[in-house]
Design a protein around this motif. Structure first.
Motif, PDB file in Angstrom:
ATOM      1  N   LYS A 115       0.855  -1.190   0.000  1.00  0.00           N
ATOM      2  CA  LYS A 115       0.000   0.000   0.000  1.00  0.00           C
ATOM      3  C   LYS A 115       0.891   1.241   0.000  1.00  0.00           C
ATOM      4  O   LYS A 115       1.659   1.452   0.940  1.00  0.00           O
ATOM      5  N   THR A 142       1.033   5.544  -0.527  1.00  0.00           N
ATOM      6  CA  THR A 142       0.297   6.813  -0.583  1.00  0.00           C
ATOM      7  C   THR A 142       1.246   7.924  -1.008  1.00  0.00           C
ATOM      8  O   THR A 142       2.388   7.986  -0.546  1.00  0.00           O
ATOM      9  N   SER A 189      -2.182   4.266  -6.053  1.00  0.00           N
ATOM     10  CA  SER A 189      -1.927   5.018  -4.829  1.00  0.00           C
ATOM     11  C   SER A 189      -2.955   6.119  -4.616  1.00  0.00           C
ATOM     12  O   SER A 189      -3.261   6.876  -5.546  1.00  0.00           O
ATOM     13  N   CYS A 235      -0.885   3.319   5.149  1.00  0.00           N
ATOM     14  CA  CYS A 235      -0.112   2.749   4.041  1.00  0.00           C
ATOM     15  C   CYS A 235       1.121   2.016   4.581  1.00  0.00           C
ATOM     16  O   CYS A 235       1.458   2.100   5.763  1.00  0.00           O
ATOM     17  N   ASP A 236       1.794   1.308   3.699  1.00  0.00           N
ATOM     18  CA  ASP A 236       3.084   0.702   4.023  1.00  0.00           C
ATOM     19  C   ASP A 236       4.232   1.642   3.687  1.00  0.00           C
ATOM     20  O   ASP A 236       5.287   1.600   4.329  1.00  0.00           O
ATOM     21  N   LYS A 240       1.087  -2.218 -10.204  1.00  0.00           N
ATOM     22  CA  LYS A 240       0.332  -2.962  -9.196  1.00  0.00           C
ATOM     23  C   LYS A 240      -1.064  -3.236  -9.721  1.00  0.00           C
ATOM     24  O   LYS A 240      -1.633  -2.445 -10.492  1.00  0.00           O
ATOM     25  N   ARG A 254      -6.185  -2.915  -6.127  1.00  0.00           N
ATOM     26  CA  ARG A 254      -6.752  -1.586  -5.887  1.00  0.00           C
ATOM     27  C   ARG A 254      -7.446  -1.470  -4.529  1.00  0.00           C
ATOM     28  O   ARG A 254      -8.056  -0.440  -4.240  1.00  0.00           O
ATOM     29  N   PHE A 287      -6.676  -1.012  -1.363  1.00  0.00           N
ATOM     30  CA  PHE A 287      -6.331   0.105  -0.488  1.00  0.00           C
ATOM     31  C   PHE A 287      -6.793   1.427  -1.095  1.00  0.00           C
ATOM     32  O   PHE A 287      -7.418   2.266  -0.419  1.00  0.00           O
TER      33      PHE A 287
END
Length: 580
Positions: free
Chosen positions: A204, A206, A229, A267-268, A327, A330, A332
């Protein structure tokens, strides 16, 4: 051919650097320079009523055009008045050259009339501040000052004694090439590869964007689409990133809205793009963070970084996009888009109930109507305080509009002076000053500058007879409001007395017509709108410990209020979310 003096040479160099206006107030130590401007057809002297206005106007011109702008003040008190506007320009990264005229060179250091030391006084709000003590020194010193302002994006100050300005210029002075634009800065391959690895490893991601994303909208959208994102923004990033953005989750900070806070915390990997967002209470401390900025000095000064990338946002993304894997998940992004829409659904009710009948008029309603009737390429200059809230939530960017204010320095009284600088760049473009009654009355004398130059600036005055943001701060701190009330005149009558168009609005049904009438007027106009001083409500959980100025120190709670057309945008983005 008559021999040039130093002042004429000074003005010639400014013209070669692209300066077309010199904002200021005349004075004896400035007379040689002002006279040189008078005799040079390529540059105009703009006579304002206060030097602070001169600096704000120059800063606004630089922000609108991206080119060097200039202002001037006479010795002692004259150039001291420049300092607040120069602080704002410097913190806004606006390339401005300020001429601080000085006392006679033979009297420096002897306690002469009006003596100050401008080369020392302006050091904190400039990249370069130096004194010219010899005619032979001037050309190279001014060139150095210009290149500091342009190259480092901020203020340079040149102190020039009036007697030296009047002396003959040295013969055969070299005309060096001037740097008047900045290069793009590309990070090294190692940093780009490392950032790509972090993105590929994160489930994830952002993006949080600031004013450094100017000119990079297409790249940010392509990048966000590839890595799925959410995209949030700071206030200074709003005009560059919010429009045509199917990944928008709103704005973070005390004036924020939507799901930007959640997206940056859940997020990660958080990627900060071109932002020096000062409110670290709103930034996470338990996720991985990478930051991309063209200014290396800001990397990591707000939060702990896992990767610092020194580079221009657009060039960095152009290099990065081909290197990251696309990626496919979707979940997240879609969850944040739904949270964003839900959050806006909740707060939009704050101003919709009988808003078109409420007296005094809701300022939110004023901002929403203004957003509807203003031109699609209008420039909005925004006073600090409550006008920041209304602009952040109701003025809709579209890629052509500009929204500028004292967003980093936080000065009162900036909207009218900035509108002067913005309007001089293009008299045909609509310029709207969103002024509070406190800020407007502080530098109200320069409304006369609009009339003197017949500048078609439209002042939309949010008149609640108070310093509204300060009252809010006192309320949150548990203090009774004190010293915040303004006893105001009929500002529309004042405008008419000055020779401008002026109209006072006290009922909502009068608003749209009054704004349209003012916008059609060919010269300067002021719309004095009596607004509700109690318009802004706040969540009940906020305590005194949570607020320091504009920033929460220990909470994600933001001010409650409507969000204008942003709810429509969020709903539109939700339609793009795939259904199971």
């Amino acid at each position: 051919m008559a021999k040039q003096n130093v002042a004429e040479q000074f003005v010639d160099i400014l013209v070669r650097a692209g300066v077309r206006r010199l904002y200021g107030v005349v004075g004896d130590s400035l007379n040689p320079v002002v006279d040189a401007v008078r005799r040079n057809a390529a540059i105009d002297w703009i006579h304002v009523r206060h030097e602070e206005t001169a600096a704000f106007a120059a800063g606004a011109e630089a922000q609108i055009t991206g080119n060097l702008a200039a202002c001037a003040g006479s010795c002692g008190p004259g150039n001291l008045h420049l300092i607040n506007g120069l602080y704002d320009a410097h913190r806004s990264m606006a390339p401005v050259l300020a001429l601080a005229s000085h006392i006679p060179s033979s009297e420096i250091g002897l306690g002469y009339f009006q003596e100050t030391h401008p080369d020392r006084l302006f050091q904190e709000c400039s990249h370069y501040s130096e004194l010219i003590s010899s005619p032979k020194q001037m050309p190279r010193l001014l060139q150095t000052a210009i290149q500091h302002a342009v190259g480092q994006q901020g203020v340079s100050v040149v102190s020039l004694p009036g007697d030296i300005a009047a002396e003959p210029a040295p013969e055969k002075a070299a005309q060096s090439a001037l740097v008047t634009s900045r290069p793009t800065v590309r990070p090294g391959d190692a940093e780009i590869d490392r950032l790509a690895e972090m993105i590929d490893a994160a489930g994830k991601v952002t993006l949080f964007c600031g004013s450094g994303t100017a000119g990079a909208h297409a790249e940010v959208m392509e990048f966000a689409g590839k890595i799925k994102s959410p995209v949030g923004h700071a206030l200074r990033g709003k005009e560059y990133i919010q429009y045509d953005n199917p990944f928008d989750v709103g704005m973070s900070g005390l004036l924020g809205y939507g799901a930007a806070y959640e997206a940056t915390h859940e997020c990660d990997l958080l990627i900060l793009l071109g932002t020096d967002f000062p409110y670290n209470a709103f930034l996470p401390d338990d996720v991985r963070i990478a930051q991309v900025d063209v200014r290396p000095e800001v990397l990591g000064r707000r939060s702990r970084l896992d990767l610092a990338v020194w580079g221009d946002v657009r060039e960095t993304l152009r290099c990065l996009i081909p290197r990251v894997k696309e990626k496919t998940d979707r979940r997240f992004l879609d969850r944040m888009l739904k949270k964003h829409a839900d959050a806006l659904e909740g707060v939009v009710k704050a101003y919709t109930r009988k808003v078109d009948k409420h007296i005094p008029i809701h300022p939110e309603y004023v901002a929403a109507v203004l957003d509807e009737v203003a031109d699609d390429d209008a420039v909005f200059t925004v006073d600090t305080g409550m006008c920041n809230v209304w602009a952040a939530r109701y003025i809709t960017p579209n890629g052509r509009r500009r929204i500028i204010g004292s967003f980093s320095h936080g000065s009162m009284a900036n909207a009218l002076p900035m509108a002067i600088g913005a309007q001089f760049t293009d008299r045909r473009r609509q310029v709207v000053a969103m002024s509070g009654d406190g800020g407007f009355s502080m530098l109200m004398g320069d409304f006369l500058t609009l009339v003197q130059y017949d500048l078609p600036v439209k002042v939309v005055l949010f008149n609640n007879s108070s310093l509204g943001m300060v009252e809010l701060e006192m309320l949150v701190a548990g203090l009774p409001s004190y010293g915040t009330a303004n006893t105001n005149p009929d500002f529309a009558a004042v405008a008419r007395a000055c020779g401008a168009h002026g109209v006072r609005v006290e009922k909502p049904k009068q608003l749209a017509g009054a704004l349209k009438e003012a916008f059609k007027h060919k010269g300067p106009a002021l719309v004095d709108i009596v607004t509700d001083p109690n318009a802004l409500s706040i969540p009940p959980k906020i305590s005194a410990e949570m607020v320091t100025g504009f920033a929460l120190s220990a909470s994600k709670i933001v001010l409650d209020g409507g969000v204008g057309r942003m709810l429509q945008m969020a709903r539109s983005n939700l339609r793009n979310v795939p259904r199971p």
